[in-house]
Write an enzyme that holds these catalytic residues in place. Structure first.
Site, PDB file in Angstrom:
ATOM      1  N   ALA A 125      -3.794  77.277  51.664  1.00  0.00           N
ATOM      2  CA  ALA A 125      -4.215  75.949  51.230  1.00  0.00           C
ATOM      3  C   ALA A 125      -5.692  75.757  50.921  1.00  0.00           C
ATOM      4  CB  ALA A 125      -3.792  74.921  52.283  1.00  0.00           C
ATOM      5  N   ALA A 126      -6.594  76.590  51.454  1.00  0.00           N
ATOM      6  CA  ALA A 126      -8.028  76.352  51.239  1.00  0.00           C
ATOM      7  C   ALA A 126      -8.393  76.545  49.762  1.00  0.00           C
ATOM      8  CB  ALA A 126      -8.852  77.296  52.110  1.00  0.00           C
ATOM      9  N   PRO A 127      -9.357  75.745  49.279  1.00  0.00           N
ATOM     10  CA  PRO A 127     -10.185  74.770  49.999  1.00  0.00           C
ATOM     11  C   PRO A 127      -9.566  73.384  50.153  1.00  0.00           C
ATOM     12  CG  PRO A 127     -10.941  74.946  47.741  1.00  0.00           C
ATOM     13  CD  PRO A 127      -9.842  75.975  47.885  1.00  0.00           C
ATOM     14  N   GLY A 129      -7.660  71.616  47.378  1.00  0.00           N
ATOM     15  CA  GLY A 129      -7.363  70.880  46.161  1.00  0.00           C
ATOM     16  C   GLY A 129      -5.888  70.551  46.018  1.00  0.00           C
ATOM     17  N   GLU A 148      -4.304  78.009  56.318  1.00  0.00           N
ATOM     18  CA  GLU A 148      -5.264  78.944  55.728  1.00  0.00           C
ATOM     19  C   GLU A 148      -5.565  80.032  56.740  1.00  0.00           C
ATOM     20  OE1 GLU A 148      -7.600  81.237  53.734  1.00  0.00           O
ATOM     21  OE2 GLU A 148      -6.596  79.540  52.745  1.00  0.00           O
ATOM     22  N   ARG A 153     -12.652  79.402  55.706  1.00  0.00           N
ATOM     23  CA  ARG A 153     -12.020  78.582  54.671  1.00  0.00           C
ATOM     24  C   ARG A 153     -11.134  77.501  55.277  1.00  0.00           C
ATOM     25  NH1 ARG A 153     -11.519  80.100  49.525  1.00  0.00           N
ATOM     26  NH2 ARG A 153      -9.256  79.819  49.460  1.00  0.00           N
ATOM     27  N   CYS A 246      -3.891  82.146  39.767  1.00  0.00           N
ATOM     28  CA  CYS A 246      -4.831  81.872  38.671  1.00  0.00           C
ATOM     29  C   CYS A 246      -5.208  83.187  37.989  1.00  0.00           C
ATOM     30  CB  CYS A 246      -6.068  81.131  39.176  1.00  0.00           C
ATOM     31  SG  CYS A 246      -7.010  82.017  40.435  1.00  0.00           S
TER      32      CYS A 246
END
Length: 449
Positions: A125-127, A129, A148, A153, A246
């Site tokens: 989950a970090a950071p 968003g 996380e 983080r 990503c």
């Protein structure tokens, strides 16, 4: 509402930033991968980046901001903005009115499609968003577990959950296999935004280019497979699993999903209505930087067909402590339904249906209410950021000098006595305590400017 006339102006004001020299092996693979689209893809990496933010529905109605332009098509609360405006320095940012988030990164939650009242896990989950994006769609109803593995983080994640005023989130710092063993079949939806080689961030972060190698791609793919296997255990039958990265590498995307489906016959691909994304096989979607205003993203939507729903014990909680009752009576704070939990001298409100947390590394078991000090309660900053204006509220205009003084930790004139919620243009931002002449500043020292 945001000004919808600024799109062309925003794009023209962006300063072009050339991408560092890209690895030859990466370019060769992308040429094979994209074929005729390859030249257009390369040109997109040389164009100015489109920057975006996402408004926080937990803060209520959004005021018009002059630097906000066109809506992000796949996220109702997402908008592109003028990068010269530096919205991270605006008081609204500290009040959790919006979260600065890359536009294509918002796509994973669009595919997850969380609903109020559900039990949802953001496994990497970090950071924060995507966690805060999920929380916005849940509207404070249900349970959100944000995990996380990295301790550093995880602390950043917890701070962002606090800043955005999320009450129904639990933040853990755990290995995914320990969560899967503790909470099998517990969640309605699970998001795995997996650690990856970050090829979609080449235009945004130079380190993503310099750190890239084919070995990194292969290492990430192996780690992603392990995380996905644990995510499968966390999901209840009928639940939705969304996997996202990503990066552009097929080894970390389509090949990872295909291998997962081979290992898990209890899962099947699910096609969803996503007209902005390029669909592939087995429930996969691509976001390409040469086809939209964003950096590039991958997503896959999978449905768990069968298995066992977990029978997980719930936290029992404690009765409302008298210091909290006195504080609530004084200020008029009305909490949502939840479970009172004491962690040392700190008091939290865990969401309804909170599983037993014993044995897990928990950074935040819900909304932090404050510190118990004998017969009184020192309210937490998190409680202020969650709260709506109270009977005793000092509202400071965002364009005036007072908000800057408050964020700097200065004392302000005040005729109120007792705890007072400080707001900026109606958005809660912190606490102060009045003595009838001035307001003692309780904005956290670590956040002061």
């Amino acid at each position: 509402m945001p000004n919808m006339q600024l799109s062309k102006q925003i794009l023209s004001m962006m300063q072009a930033k050339r991408t560092p020299m890209l690895p030859e092996a990466f370019l060769k693979r992308m040429e094979n991968q994209l074929g005729a689209e390859y030249p257009e893809f390369l040109k997109s990496l040389e164009r100015p980046r489109a920057v975006a933010l996402r408004f926080n529905p937990l803060k209520g109605e959004t005021h018009q901001l002059p630097f906000v332009g066109e809506q992000v098509p796949w996220e109702p609360m997402g908008y592109y903005y003028d990068p010269a405006s530096r919205p991270g320095l605006h008081p609204y940012h500290e009040a959790g009115v919006y979260y600065l988030q890359e536009a294509s990164a918002m796509s994973a939650v669009a595919l997850l499609d969380p609903k109020p009242g559900e039990k949802i896990c953001d496994l990497c989950a970090a950071p924060g968003g995507k966690s805060t994006q999920i929380a916005g769609r849940m509207l404070g109803q249900g349970l959100l577990l944000c995990n996380e593995y990295s301790p550093v983080r995880a602390k950043i994640l917890a701070r962002n959950i606090e800043r955005m005023g999320v009450a129904n989130a639990i933040v853990t710092n755990e290995k995914t296999e320990r969560l899967a063993a503790k909470l099998p079949g517990f969640f309605d939806r699970v998001l795995v935004d997996a650690p990856c080689s970050g090829e979609g961030m080449f235009r945004k972060e130079e380190a993503a280019v310099t750190d890239w190698s084919q070995q990194t791609v292969e290492m990430c793919a192996a780690r992603q497979a392990e995380i996905l296997d644990n995510a499968a255990r966390l999901l209840k039958p009928g639940g939705r699993l969304v996997y996202s990265t990503c990066t552009f590498a097929p080894e970390e995307n389509e090949q990872t999903v295909a291998a997962f489906l081979d290992r898990h016959p209890e899962f099947a691909p699910e096609r969803v209505d996503a007209p902005w994304f390029t669909p592939g096989e087995q429930g996969t979607y691509r976001m390409w930087p040469h086809k939209l205003l964003g950096e590039g993203h991958f997503g896959a939507v999978l449905r768990k067909l069968d298995g066992e729903e977990g029978d997980i014990p719930e936290e029992k909680g404690t009765a409302k402590p008298k210091p909290w009752q006195s504080f609530a009576k004084e200020t008029g704070v009305n909490l949502p339904e939840g479970i009172f939990l004491g962690f040392g001298d700190r008091l939290y409100l865990a969401p309804q249906g909170c599983p037993e947390l014993k044995g897990l590394r928990v950074l935040r078991p819900g909304l932090e209410l404050g510190e118990l000090k004998k017969d009184r309660l020192e309210p937490a900053h998190a409680l202020a950021l969650w709260a709506k204006p109270l009977e005793r509220t000092m509202d400071l205009p965002s364009e005036g000098p007072e908000i800057g003084l408050y964020l700097h930790g200065e004392v302000l004139p005040c005729t109120e006595k007792g705890w007072c919620l400080v707001t900026v243009d109606g958005y809660s931002i912190g606490w102060g305590k009045g003595d009838g002449r001035q307001l003692k500043n309780h904005y956290p020292k670590g956040l002061r400017r």
